[in-house]
Design an enzyme around this catalytic site. Structure first.
Site, short mmCIF file in Angstrom:
data_model
loop_
_atom_site.label_atom_id
_atom_site.label_comp_id
_atom_site.label_asym_id
_atom_site.label_seq_id
_atom_site.Cartn_x
_atom_site.Cartn_y
_atom_site.Cartn_z
CB THR A 224 0.70 15.07 -11.91
OG1 THR A 224 1.82 15.87 -11.48
CG2 THR A 224 0.01 15.73 -13.08
CD1 TRP A 225 3.18 13.19 -5.02
CD2 TRP A 225 1.72 14.06 -3.56
NE1 TRP A 225 3.56 12.79 -3.76
CE2 TRP A 225 2.69 13.29 -2.85
CE3 TRP A 225 0.71 14.70 -2.83
CZ2 TRP A 225 2.65 13.15 -1.45
CZ3 TRP A 225 0.67 14.56 -1.46
CH2 TRP A 225 1.64 13.80 -0.77
CG ASP B 280 1.30 21.47 -9.50
OD1 ASP B 280 1.90 22.56 -9.53
OD2 ASP B 280 1.49 20.61 -8.63
CE1 TYR C 33 4.89 15.98 -6.26
CE2 TYR C 33 3.69 16.80 -8.15
CZ TYR C 33 4.09 16.93 -6.84
OH TYR C 33 3.65 18.02 -6.12
CE LYS D 16 4.68 21.72 -7.24
NZ LYS D 16 4.05 20.47 -7.74
CG HIS E 94 8.73 20.30 -4.33
ND1 HIS E 94 8.60 19.24 -5.22
CD2 HIS E 94 7.58 20.31 -3.62
CE1 HIS E 94 7.43 18.65 -5.03
NE2 HIS E 94 6.79 19.27 -4.05
CG ASN F 219 5.47 23.11 0.78
OD1 ASN F 219 4.34 22.97 1.25
ND2 ASN F 219 5.90 22.38 -0.25
N GLY G 9 -8.00 18.17 0.49
CA GLY G 9 -7.46 17.51 1.69
C GLY G 9 -6.77 16.19 1.36
N PRO H 58 -7.76 13.23 0.01
CG PRO H 58 -9.80 12.99 -1.10
CD PRO H 58 -8.65 13.94 -0.92
N1 LIG Z 1 4.03 21.76 -3.56
C1 LIG Z 1 3.86 20.71 -2.81
O1 LIG Z 1 4.62 20.42 -1.87
C2 LIG Z 1 2.65 19.85 -3.05
C3 LIG Z 1 2.22 18.95 -2.07
C4 LIG Z 1 1.07 18.20 -2.31
C5 LIG Z 1 0.42 18.34 -3.52
N2 LIG Z 1 0.88 19.19 -4.49
C6 LIG Z 1 0.21 19.35 -5.80
O2 LIG Z 1 -1.17 19.57 -5.59
C7 LIG Z 1 -1.91 18.56 -6.24
C8 LIG Z 1 -3.21 18.30 -5.50
O3 LIG Z 1 -2.97 17.91 -4.17
P1 LIG Z 1 -3.12 16.40 -3.66
O4 LIG Z 1 -2.90 15.47 -4.77
O5 LIG Z 1 -2.26 16.31 -2.45
O6 LIG Z 1 -4.59 16.31 -3.12
P2 LIG Z 1 -6.07 16.71 -3.61
O7 LIG Z 1 -6.05 17.24 -4.98
O8 LIG Z 1 -6.65 17.50 -2.50
O9 LIG Z 1 -6.78 15.30 -3.57
C9 LIG Z 1 -6.47 14.29 -4.50
C10 LIG Z 1 -7.28 13.07 -4.10
O10 LIG Z 1 -8.67 13.36 -4.15
C11 LIG Z 1 -9.35 12.48 -5.02
N3 LIG Z 1 -10.32 13.34 -5.73
C12 LIG Z 1 -10.11 14.14 -6.79
N4 LIG Z 1 -11.21 14.83 -7.11
C13 LIG Z 1 -12.17 14.44 -6.22
C14 LIG Z 1 -13.52 14.81 -6.02
N5 LIG Z 1 -14.11 15.69 -6.82
N6 LIG Z 1 -14.18 14.20 -5.01
C15 LIG Z 1 -13.57 13.31 -4.20
N7 LIG Z 1 -12.29 12.92 -4.34
C16 LIG Z 1 -11.59 13.49 -5.33
C17 LIG Z 1 -8.28 11.89 -5.91
O11 LIG Z 1 -8.61 10.56 -6.27
P3 LIG Z 1 -8.75 10.12 -7.82
O12 LIG Z 1 -7.43 10.39 -8.47
O13 LIG Z 1 -9.07 8.69 -7.73
O14 LIG Z 1 -9.87 10.97 -8.37
C18 LIG Z 1 -7.06 11.90 -5.02
O15 LIG Z 1 -7.05 10.74 -4.20
C19 LIG Z 1 -0.94 17.38 -6.28
O16 LIG Z 1 -1.34 16.37 -7.15
C20 LIG Z 1 0.32 18.09 -6.66
O17 LIG Z 1 0.30 18.39 -8.05
C21 LIG Z 1 1.98 19.97 -4.25
#
Ligand SMILES: NC(=O)c1ccc[n+]([C@@H]2O[C@H](COP(=O)([O-])OP(=O)(O)OC[C@H]3O[C@@H](n4cnc5c(N)ncnc54)[C@H](OP(=O)(O)O)[C@@H]3O)[C@@H](O)[C@H]2O)c1
Length: 324
Positions: free
Chosen positions: A25-26, A50, A55, A84, A117, A168, A219, A221
């Site tokens: 949900t970030w 998550d 957030y 977190k 976190h 982390n 990644g 994106p």
């Molecule tokens: N513990 C920590 O420190 C930490 C750090 C970073 C993230 N997180 C958690 O992990 C989650 C996921 O990581 P993240 O948000 O950094 O990145 P991610 O899930 O790798 O990527 C999210 C991005 O990808 C796009 N997307 C989603 N599904 C897709 C697909 N099938 N094809 C192409 N693009 C796609 C989304 O756009 P749309 O929304 O437009 O689909 C969004 O821009 C976070 O939301 C959070 O809950 C935790």
């Protein structure tokens, strides 16, 4: 739509089982799209969410979840809600304050999992999430992550949280923590994808009964911050595109399957209904051992999330020359 019963689970060291995929949900905007995404995700078969205090969108997630419960789509017991504790709340008594704040935002009686976190610490003042000095520089704090984790142990005893973990943390930090606390963390949530396969950390954690949860599995994106300019490259990688073609899947599905086939929990974020739906449709095929190895061989220590503003703080985890 995937039957939630068909979504595999990962078993924690305390016997609790978590659905291997959850919705991240970030950076999901608080303009109603997160509400709709959570509702869509529940309809598509997601039962794991998550979240994090920082957030700043937990009210919207909570509203969507509670409305889905009221509408009879799901029960609270069928859901797995993760949040977190932010690093301005690491003093032992502030950890419980933070968890209570999260529960209040969610309007839910307990969290299934609460994580520390980050291992670094910010100044522990009022409710400011990013305390800065007159020059706009982050003000660090000096609370040890072990004290913070003991605060989470208090939350378990108080019935506010069912399982606890970390995020982390490097291997050295994990090692120091498990030697000092009574409840072994159930998971370490870290960035992981083929360009950062985390094999060493995963093995290290597994040897101590700790699962790995992969964040930014695609990644990240679409991130709006200014970290690496080559975001989105994973989704275009020729190896991933070849496998996508072979299995009749898209690149995102291959990246998520890469984790779940290695028993790694994965939390992709999306507010796009088609992507929310396709990201969970990964349980009807299996990558071969050779394909998993090929994907692991793409590792290049690429991080989409560098959290640069904390680089100079003690315990910052991203220095591969010191630790993994
Ligand atoms: N513990 C920590 O420190 C930490 C750090 C970073 C993230 N997180 C958690 O992990 C989650 C996921 O990581 P993240 O948000 O950094 O990145 P991610 O899930 O790798 O990527 C999210 C991005 O990808 C796009 N997307 C989603 N599904 C897709 C697909 N099938 N094809 C192409 N693009 C796609 C989304 O756009 P749309 O929304 O437009 O689909 C969004 O821009 C976070 O939301 C959070 O809950 C935790």
């Amino acid at each position: 739509m995937v039957d939630p019963k068909q979504v595999p689970t990962v078993k924690f060291n305390n016997g609790v089982e978590v659905p291997v995929i959850g919705l991240g949900t970030w950076q999901a905007p608080r303009d109603g799209s997160l509400y709709r995404s959570v509702r869509t995700a529940i309809e598509c078969g997601y039962r794991h969410f998550d979240c994090a205090l920082v957030y700043r969108n937990e009210e919207e997630t909570g509203r969507a979840i509670n409305d889905a419960i009221k509408d009879g789509l799901v029960t609270r017991e069928e859901l797995f809600i993760v949040s977190k504790v932010w690093i301005t709340y690491l003093k032992r008594d502030r950890v419980m304050d933070c968890v209570k704040k999260i529960l209040e935002k969610f309007q839910t009686p307990y969290l299934d999992l609460a994580l520390i976190h980050w291992p670094m610490c910010f100044a522990q003042v009022d409710d400011t999430l990013f305390p800065t000095d007159a020059d706009g520089k982050i003000i660090g704090g000096d609370v040890d992550y072990i004290e913070a984790y003991q605060g989470l142990e208090d939350c378990v005893k108080a019935g506010l949280v069912r399982s606890i973990g970390i995020s982390n943390f490097t291997s050295a930090q994990v090692d120091r923590l498990v030697k000092a606390v009574t409840i072994v963390p159930v998971t370490n949530q870290v960035e992981a994808h083929p360009y950062l396969n985390q094999n060493k950390l995963r093995k290290f954690c597994e040897e101590r009964g700790i699962t790995l949860t992969a964040y930014s599995p695609l990644g990240n994106p679409g991130s709006v911050d200014s970290n690496p300019p080559d975001r989105g490259c994973l989704l275009k990688d020729p190896v991933i595109l070849r496998l996508a073609q072979k299995y009749g899947k898209n690149a995102g599905q291959i990246l998520l399957k890469f984790q779940t086939d290695r028993n790694i929990i994965v939390v992709p974020k999306s507010v796009n209904p088609d992507r929310i739906k396709s990201n969970i449709q990964i349980f009807d095929f299996k990558l071969t051992d050779e394909e998993l190895q090929e994907l692991e061989s793409l590792d290049r220590n690429y991080r989409s999330n560098l959290f640069e503003i904390t680089r100079d703080l003690p315990n910052h985890p991203f220095d591969p020359s010191i630790d993994f």
